[in-house]
Design an enzyme around this catalytic site. Structure first.
Site, PDB file in Angstrom:
ATOM      1  N   TYR A 176      10.879   9.194   2.246  1.00 14.15           N
ATOM      2  CA  TYR A 176      10.947   8.265   1.276  1.00 14.15           C
ATOM      3  C   TYR A 176      11.677   8.488  -0.224  1.00 14.15           C
ATOM      4  O   TYR A 176      12.051   7.726  -0.826  1.00 14.15           O
ATOM      5  CB  TYR A 176       9.530   7.641   0.733  1.00 14.15           C
ATOM      6  CG  TYR A 176       8.977   7.102   1.954  1.00 14.15           C
ATOM      7  CD1 TYR A 176       9.242   5.815   2.408  1.00 14.15           C
ATOM      8  CD2 TYR A 176       7.699   7.823   2.637  1.00 14.15           C
ATOM      9  CE1 TYR A 176       8.393   5.444   3.453  1.00 14.15           C
ATOM     10  CE2 TYR A 176       7.076   7.169   3.506  1.00 14.15           C
ATOM     11  CZ  TYR A 176       7.569   5.972   4.124  1.00 14.15           C
ATOM     12  OH  TYR A 176       6.717   5.392   5.031  1.00 14.15           O
TER      13      TYR A 176
ATOM     14  N   ARG B  47       5.218  10.926  -2.464  1.00 13.23           N
ATOM     15  CA  ARG B  47       4.637  10.742  -0.780  1.00 13.23           C
ATOM     16  C   ARG B  47       5.933  10.947   0.126  1.00 13.23           C
ATOM     17  O   ARG B  47       7.213  10.500  -0.176  1.00 13.23           O
ATOM     18  CB  ARG B  47       4.386   9.288  -0.936  1.00 13.23           C
ATOM     19  CG  ARG B  47       4.266   8.743   0.427  1.00 13.23           C
ATOM     20  CD  ARG B  47       4.013   7.213   0.533  1.00 13.23           C
ATOM     21  NE  ARG B  47       3.828   6.727   1.764  1.00 13.23           N
ATOM     22  CZ  ARG B  47       4.152   5.419   2.175  1.00 13.23           C
ATOM     23  NH1 ARG B  47       4.696   4.697   1.437  1.00 13.23           N
ATOM     24  NH2 ARG B  47       3.698   5.131   3.416  1.00 13.23           N
TER      25      ARG B  47
ATOM     26  N   HIS C  50      12.420  -2.122   3.762  1.00 15.17           N
ATOM     27  CA  HIS C  50      11.748  -0.915   4.143  1.00 15.17           C
ATOM     28  C   HIS C  50      12.678   0.356   3.464  1.00 15.17           C
ATOM     29  O   HIS C  50      13.811   0.248   3.968  1.00 15.17           O
ATOM     30  CB  HIS C  50      11.262  -0.782   5.525  1.00 15.17           C
ATOM     31  CG  HIS C  50      10.293  -1.765   5.832  1.00 15.17           C
ATOM     32  ND1 HIS C  50       9.174  -1.867   5.512  1.00 15.17           N
ATOM     33  CD2 HIS C  50      10.382  -3.003   6.564  1.00 15.17           C
ATOM     34  CE1 HIS C  50       8.347  -2.805   5.951  1.00 15.17           C
ATOM     35  NE2 HIS C  50       9.505  -3.561   6.673  1.00 15.17           N
TER      36      HIS C  50
ATOM     37  N   ASN D 243       7.989  -5.350   0.214  1.00 15.60           N
ATOM     38  CA  ASN D 243       7.822  -4.018   0.990  1.00 15.60           C
ATOM     39  C   ASN D 243       6.344  -4.001   1.422  1.00 15.60           C
ATOM     40  O   ASN D 243       5.626  -3.449   0.500  1.00 15.60           O
ATOM     41  CB  ASN D 243       8.450  -2.929   0.223  1.00 15.60           C
ATOM     42  CG  ASN D 243       8.198  -1.590   1.324  1.00 15.60           C
ATOM     43  OD1 ASN D 243       7.450  -1.566   2.092  1.00 15.60           O
ATOM     44  ND2 ASN D 243       8.889  -0.548   0.998  1.00 15.60           N
TER      45      ASN D 243
ATOM     46  N   ARG E 117      11.306   5.485  14.011  1.00 20.92           N
ATOM     47  CA  ARG E 117      10.016   6.495  13.415  1.00 20.92           C
ATOM     48  C   ARG E 117       9.468   6.146  14.717  1.00 20.92           C
ATOM     49  O   ARG E 117       9.812   5.771  15.787  1.00 20.92           O
ATOM     50  CB  ARG E 117       9.660   6.209  12.166  1.00 20.92           C
ATOM     51  CG  ARG E 117      10.689   6.549  10.958  1.00 20.92           C
ATOM     52  CD  ARG E 117      10.187   6.147   9.882  1.00 20.92           C
ATOM     53  NE  ARG E 117       9.002   6.926   9.323  1.00 20.92           N
ATOM     54  CZ  ARG E 117       8.005   6.543   8.211  1.00 20.92           C
ATOM     55  NH1 ARG E 117       8.368   5.577   7.524  1.00 20.92           N
ATOM     56  NH2 ARG E 117       6.971   7.440   8.175  1.00 20.92           N
TER      57      ARG E 117
ATOM     58  N   PRO F  12       0.807  -1.164  -0.037  1.00 18.98           N
ATOM     59  CA  PRO F  12      -0.132  -0.094  -0.093  1.00 18.98           C
ATOM     60  C   PRO F  12       0.931   1.289  -0.052  1.00 18.98           C
ATOM     61  O   PRO F  12       2.047   1.205   0.682  1.00 18.98           O
ATOM     62  CB  PRO F  12      -0.927   0.111   1.172  1.00 18.98           C
ATOM     63  CG  PRO F  12      -0.946  -1.567   1.575  1.00 18.98           C
ATOM     64  CD  PRO F  12       0.313  -2.165   1.080  1.00 18.98           C
ATOM     65  N   ASN F  13       0.324   2.053  -0.674  1.00 19.26           N
ATOM     66  CA  ASN F  13       1.058   3.404  -0.944  1.00 19.26           C
ATOM     67  C   ASN F  13       2.215   3.547  -1.593  1.00 19.26           C
ATOM     68  O   ASN F  13       2.670   4.821  -1.619  1.00 19.26           O
ATOM     69  CB  ASN F  13       0.921   4.118   0.685  1.00 19.26           C
ATOM     70  CG  ASN F  13      -0.495   4.110   1.141  1.00 19.26           C
ATOM     71  OD1 ASN F  13      -1.383   4.696   0.445  1.00 19.26           O
ATOM     72  ND2 ASN F  13      -0.516   3.681   2.336  1.00 19.26           N
TER      73      ASN F  13
ATOM     74  N   ALA G  61       2.429  -0.333   5.199  1.00 18.40           N
ATOM     75  CA  ALA G  61       2.005  -0.276   6.628  1.00 18.40           C
ATOM     76  C   ALA G  61       1.475  -1.526   7.007  1.00 18.40           C
ATOM     77  O   ALA G  61       1.193  -2.021   7.998  1.00 18.40           O
ATOM     78  CB  ALA G  61       1.010   0.839   6.594  1.00 18.40           C
TER      79      ALA G  61
ATOM     80  N   GLU H 166      12.311  -8.913   3.351  1.00 19.20           N
ATOM     81  CA  GLU H 166      11.463  -7.810   3.663  1.00 19.20           C
ATOM     82  C   GLU H 166      12.318  -6.432   3.612  1.00 19.20           C
ATOM     83  O   GLU H 166      13.398  -6.514   4.038  1.00 19.20           O
ATOM     84  CB  GLU H 166      11.020  -7.792   4.959  1.00 19.20           C
ATOM     85  CG  GLU H 166      10.125  -6.667   5.532  1.00 19.20           C
ATOM     86  CD  GLU H 166       9.964  -6.990   7.111  1.00 19.20           C
ATOM     87  OE1 GLU H 166      10.388  -7.817   7.630  1.00 19.20           O
ATOM     88  OE2 GLU H 166       9.184  -5.820   7.490  1.00 19.20           O
TER      89      GLU H 166
HETATM   90  C1  DQA Z   1       7.674   1.400   4.610  1.00 27.68           C
HETATM   91  C2  DQA Z   1       7.538   1.645   5.982  1.00 27.68           C
HETATM   92  C3  DQA Z   1       6.259   1.618   6.343  1.00 27.68           C
HETATM   93  O1  DQA Z   1       6.237   1.848   7.791  1.00 27.68           O
HETATM   94  C4  DQA Z   1       5.103   2.377   5.869  1.00 27.68           C
HETATM   95  O2  DQA Z   1       3.949   2.508   6.235  1.00 27.68           O
HETATM   96  C5  DQA Z   1       5.431   2.389   4.305  1.00 27.68           C
HETATM   97  C6  DQA Z   1       6.590   2.288   3.759  1.00 27.68           C
HETATM   98  C7  DQA Z   1       9.135   1.994   4.077  1.00 27.68           C
HETATM   99  O3  DQA Z   1       9.445   1.320   2.911  1.00 27.68           O
HETATM  100  O4  DQA Z   1       9.878   2.473   4.568  1.00 27.68           O
HETATM  101  O5  DQA Z   1       4.421   2.519   3.695  1.00 27.68           O
HETATM  102  O6  DQA Z   1       7.353   0.168   4.247  1.00 27.68           O
END
Ligand code: DQA
Length: 362
Positions: free
Chosen positions: A22, A17, A98, A72, A105, A9-10, A75, A96
């Site tokens: 990021y 964003r 991030h 990735n 954070r 997501p996102n 959230a 995994e």
């Molecule tokens: C993320 C970190 C997560 O906490 C966040 O919700 C994301 C991006 C990262 O790539 O740093 O959407 O996975």
């Protein structure tokens, strides 16, 4: 090798964003970067992004036929048990990733419900974390290894890789990354795989870093890891290779265990914490923190058993860290080389390192 790269997501909003967190690389740019990194390693990559948990689960099921998964989960990392279950169900090695430093954070981001199902979690390295994930998947597949604990802390572990047949010697590898939590032993893995192929047992160690490390925590872990492996595998002659901050720790440890080692190789080692702290460049805060916790300003080296190899154009640790160390310690300055190519056994400095190991461990 075929790897599926799955963003949750996102992550379709990358680029716009929260760019301060990021960065400004869009998802499209990121995917073409990953495709290129994969091609360089001989890895074929495929990509999926979804904002929906069920679709992420379906995509993981499709990864069953791949050789690896890079995920990735956004959230969903912090809420979804279904994603962890899906990864465990398909049994594909999953890394995994991030982009941001989730450990520094909001507290809820520090927890991952997905991590227990993954072979490794990479965080806080920006989009470069995806490249590291590809390399890790490749190195895991290259040579079998055992991860063994040498002490009580979660980070008191290392990977042992054994060659076919009798070993010529034992090489302890100490990774760098400014003693920070987000940099782990995957960075020295390509060297470990190469040396194992050449007939050495390799012990690629982790150690406490960041808030859990400091001085003397990180350094004591390195000495414990050396003591442990010599106790467990007595016999083969021992060498140490440390990169960057791992070079700093390796040089420090080699002085304490001078009688047990034949050679220490510093690859772009940090030797002068005071100079790094003063420099105001990347790593100066990290060096200052170590100094504040009691680390000596400079490291010594064991005469006759140390060589330093440093890129002339090192953008992170200036070459002066090697050339100023001490007279009598051989320094190979590699023209035109930066900081990270030191970790690539295909680069021009590596045959020299291999030759020195061959001589010292003969
Ligand atoms: C993320 C970190 C997560 O906490 C966040 O919700 C994301 C991006 C990262 O790539 O740093 O959407 O996975």
């Amino acid at each position: 090798m075929r790897v599926l790269v799955l963003n949750g997501p996102n992550l379709n909003l990358l680029g716009t964003r929260e760019p301060d967190i990021y960065g400004d690389t869009t998802l499209e740019d990121l995917e073409s970067l990953i495709e290129g990194w994969g091609a360089d390693l001989g890895i074929e990559t495929r990509f999926t992004q979804s904002n929906h948990e069920g679709e992420v689960v379906d995509a993981i099921h499709e990864a069953a036929s791949a050789d690896g998964l890079i995920i990735n989960p956004g959230a969903l990392t912090h809420t979804s048990r279904a994603i962890g279950d899906a990864i465990s169900s398909v049994g594909v090695p999953a890394v995994e990733v991030h982009i941001s430093n989730v450990k520094q954070r909001e507290p809820w981001r520090a927890e991952s419900l997905v991590a227990p199902s993954c072979v490794r979690t990479i965080f806080g390295r920006g989009v470069g974390g995806y490249q590291d994930a590809l390399r890790h998947l490749q190195n895991r597949a290259a040579t079998p290894f055992d991860t063994v604990a040498y002490g009580p802390n979660r980070d008191n572990v290392g990977d042992i890789r054994r060659p076919d047949g009798e070993a010529y010697g034992l090489v302890v590898l100490i990774h760098g990354g400014l003693w920070r939590q987000e940099y782990e032993r995957d960075s020295t893995e390509t060297l470990a795989v190469d040396l194992t192929d050449r007939g050495y047992v390799t012990w690629n160690i982790e150690y406490r870093r960041g808030r859990e490390g400091g001085w003397p925590g990180s350094a004591h872990d390195v000495v414990s890891a050396i003591d442990f492996i010599i106790r467990e595998m007595p016999g083969p002659p021992v060498a140490i290779i440390g990169h960057s901050a791992g070079g700093h720790l390796g040089l420090w440890a080699s002085v304490r265990r001078e009688n047990l080692i034949r050679l220490v190789v510093g690859l772009a080692p940090i030797t002068d914490l005071a100079a790094l702290a003063r420099s105001g460049s990347v790593g100066s805060g990290d060096a200052q923190r170590l100094l504040d916790s009691g680390a000596p300003a400079t490291v010594d080296s064991v005469a006759g058993k140390t060589i330093l190899v440093h890129g002339e154009d090192d953008e992170i640790v200036p070459v002066s860290h090697s050339t100023h160390l001490s007279t009598g310690t051989p320094v190979e300055v590699v023209p035109g080389m930066g900081h990270f190519p030191m970790l690539d056994p295909k680069r021009e400095h590596w045959p020299r390192v291999v030759a020195e190991l061959g001589k010292a461990l003969a």
